[in-house]
Design a protein around this motif. Structure first.
Motif, PDB file in Angstrom:
ATOM      1  N   CYS A  53       0.855  -1.186   0.000  1.00  0.00           N
ATOM      2  CA  CYS A  53       0.000   0.000   0.000  1.00  0.00           C
ATOM      3  C   CYS A  53       0.897   1.243   0.000  1.00  0.00           C
ATOM      4  CB  CYS A  53      -0.893   0.006   1.241  1.00  0.00           C
ATOM      5  SG  CYS A  53       0.052   0.257   2.757  1.00  0.00           S
ATOM      6  N   CYS A  85      -3.660   3.891   5.238  1.00  0.00           N
ATOM      7  CA  CYS A  85      -4.214   4.194   3.916  1.00  0.00           C
ATOM      8  C   CYS A  85      -5.713   3.897   3.895  1.00  0.00           C
ATOM      9  CB  CYS A  85      -3.537   3.339   2.843  1.00  0.00           C
ATOM     10  SG  CYS A  85      -1.756   3.456   2.894  1.00  0.00           S
ATOM     11  N   CYS A  89       1.477   3.627   2.160  1.00  0.00           N
ATOM     12  CA  CYS A  89       2.256   3.881   3.384  1.00  0.00           C
ATOM     13  C   CYS A  89       3.231   2.743   3.654  1.00  0.00           C
ATOM     14  CB  CYS A  89       1.357   4.142   4.595  1.00  0.00           C
ATOM     15  SG  CYS A  89       0.839   2.657   5.470  1.00  0.00           S
ATOM     16  N   GLY A  90       2.949   1.563   3.087  1.00  0.00           N
ATOM     17  CA  GLY A  90       3.883   0.446   3.178  1.00  0.00           C
ATOM     18  C   GLY A  90       3.550  -0.566   4.261  1.00  0.00           C
ATOM     19  N   TYR A  91       2.650  -0.217   5.179  1.00  0.00           N
ATOM     20  CA  TYR A  91       2.474  -1.078   6.356  1.00  0.00           C
ATOM     21  C   TYR A  91       1.268  -2.018   6.301  1.00  0.00           C
ATOM     22  CZ  TYR A  91       6.321   1.396   8.474  1.00  0.00           C
ATOM     23  OH  TYR A  91       7.573   1.892   8.721  1.00  0.00           O
ATOM     24  N   LEU A  92       0.602  -2.088   5.143  1.00  0.00           N
ATOM     25  CA  LEU A  92      -0.515  -3.018   5.036  1.00  0.00           C
ATOM     26  C   LEU A  92       0.009  -4.448   5.256  1.00  0.00           C
ATOM     27  CD1 LEU A  92      -3.572  -3.303   4.254  1.00  0.00           C
ATOM     28  CD2 LEU A  92      -2.782  -3.790   1.937  1.00  0.00           C
TER      29      LEU A  92
END
Ligand SMILES: [Zn+2]
Length: 484
Positions: free
Chosen positions: A345, A359, A347-350
């Motif tokens: 995603c 997100c 932000c990267g943290y999914l």
């Protein structure tokens, strides 16, 4: 009129060129015709200086040089030497007898020294096919000897003259023995991530394109870089092709022989379509060709522009790319193994159990939509990397490093027709049919699963695919990731 045999390089293919030199009475002048580009016309000044500075007589007549065939554009500095030799022969300073046996190329400096030129290995292949000997700059000799058995290296115009005039003897360069080199990978630096490591070993062994999905700090890039060291050693035929690509692009350092290691390319996501696929005014190979027979790493895949990513379809499918410019048409190989990484995603943290993804649903949807469709369909293996747990840092045993490198076919390159011929047991068919329904595997996904399972079976030392090989193959399929 005197003819000196030479060559032009189109992509990685050399074609014969006749350098015709005619000296006519009349006002002194020097003309090069036959679709000579600017870089070729500039050679007049170098040739004039090189002849004078080497102690030869420069004719005070009209010099006409024709590069035939005239319908092919000539570029580069490689015609300096054949034109200079042609002038020496046409003015009676050099006897003609030996000239017809040689294919001559090389760039001259103003004082008559010879400089290396790009694309020589392709020219050497042409000379070998035509049964000709090669008279070339010494700095190109190792590369040339890899493809031609009669390579005569010379360091200057005077040196070339003495050789052709039978004043000196030069033994032909001996071909060096081919020994592939295997790099040691940085795999051990990344702790844990056993599933990803296993998946990449399968990707490397069977030539299956792979995507690593996961939050930042999970070692995706380092793991992608380690794939090169897990691939089988570069064969001699592959080494010749890789060297031809790098030489034609002017990326082979002087005095080097064959490239013996699989290339790894990791272009930045700002790269243009021409940079990735090839192009430019003087056509140059792109990253997809510089990575041929090696690994193309696209780090943070979704940061690349959509049209650039869409451009990967042809090279992935056809294993070659054709670039067309005005009068030119050039084909380069693109047999790269694609290893891509991405966050799940923006932000990267999914999917990260330790960080919250901030997100919105629509942001995630938009982000992943870029990946969907044609490109996703061409990637074979997927895995999600979770952040490392504390115990991973203390776990020194790394099973991936003990995976025996059994010889394995590049099953990822099999066509659908070839996959249909693979014998499957009733149990394997049954499992695949269930997967087809449960995971909604597409037709392409179905064939890819069989290809991956075949590689896993071969790594296991088995000729027949077992149900557990299919089970493992399915684990690396997008449909089974349940990510989004
Ligand atoms: Zn997010």
């Amino acid at each position: 009129m005197v003819t000196v045999k030479s060559a032009a390089v189109l992509g990685i293919q050399a074609v014969p060129i006749d350098v015709e030199v005619d000296i006519r009475s009349g006002l002194p002048g020097f003309e090069i015709v036959g679709m000579a580009g600017l870089s070729v016309k500039e050679s007049r000044e170098r040739i004039r200086s090189a002849l004078k500075n080497s102690g030869f007589t420069y004719p005070m007549h009209k010099i006409i040089v024709n590069l035939a065939p005239a319908d092919l554009k000539k570029t580069g500095t490689l015609y300096d030497l054949p034109i200079a030799i042609g002038i020496l022969a046409a003015t009676g300073q050099l006897p003609l007898e030996n000239l017809a046996d040689y294919l001559v190329v090389g760039e001259l400096s103003l004082n008559g020294e010879l400089r290396a030129i790009p694309g020589l290995i392709s020219i050497a292949e042409l000379a070998q096919e035509q049964g000709k000997s090669l008279l070339i700059p010494a700095a190109n000799s190792q590369e040339a000897a890899a493809a031609c058995s009669r390579v005569y290296p010379v360091s200057s115009l005077s040196h070339a003259f003495s050789f052709l005039n039978n004043n000196i003897n030069i033994p032909p360069i001996k071909q060096a023995a081919y020994v592939p080199s295997v790099p040691s990978g940085p795999m051990g630096i990344v702790k844990g991530q056993q599933i990803a490591k296993r998946m990449l070993a399968i990707a490397a062994a069977g030539h299956h394109h792979a995507l690593l999905v996961g939050p930042p700090g999970t070692g995706k890039t380092l793991l992608a870089r380690s794939v090169q060291s897990m691939m089988p050693p570069l064969s001699r035929a592959e080494a010749v092709e890789v060297t031809k690509i790098y030489s034609s692009a002017g990326l082979l350092p002087p005095n080097s022989g064959l490239i013996t290691q699989r290339p790894v390319r990791m272009p930045h996501h700002n790269i243009t379509k021409a940079g990735l696929l090839g192009g430019g005014t003087n056509i140059q190979p792109g990253e997809v060709s510089l990575a041929s027979s090696g690994v193309l790493i696209l780090d943070e895949l979704l940061e690349f522009k959509s049209d650039v990513l869409q451009g990967l379809r042809e090279p992935l499918e056809a294993k070659k790319i054709t670039i067309v410019r005005a009068n030119e048409r050039v084909t380069y190989p693109t047999k790269f193994l694609l290893i891509a990484t991405t966050n799940a995603c923006p932000c990267g943290y999914l999917g990260d159990p330790y960080h919250e993804c901030r997100c919105s649903h629509s942001e995630i949807h938009r982000y992943q939509k870029k990946l969907m469709g044609p490109l996703l369909d061409r990637i074979d293996l997927f895995t999600f990397l979770e952040p490392l747990k504390t115990e991973d840092y203390y776990n020194d045993h790394d099973p991936s490093e003990t995976i025996p490198l059994k010889s394995c076919h590049p099953n990822g390159l099999l066509s659908d027709e070839e996959v249909q011929k693979i014998q499957l047991s009733a149990a394997v068919k049954n499992l695949l049919d269930k997967a087809l329904q449960r995971l909604r595997l597409s037709g392409r996904g179905y064939y890819k699963t069989i290809k991956i399972a075949k590689t896993i079976a071969e790594l296991d030392g088995m000729s027949e695919i077992q149900p557990y090989h299919v089970g493992e193959a399915l684990r690396y399929r997008w449909e089974a990731m349940n990510l989004f």
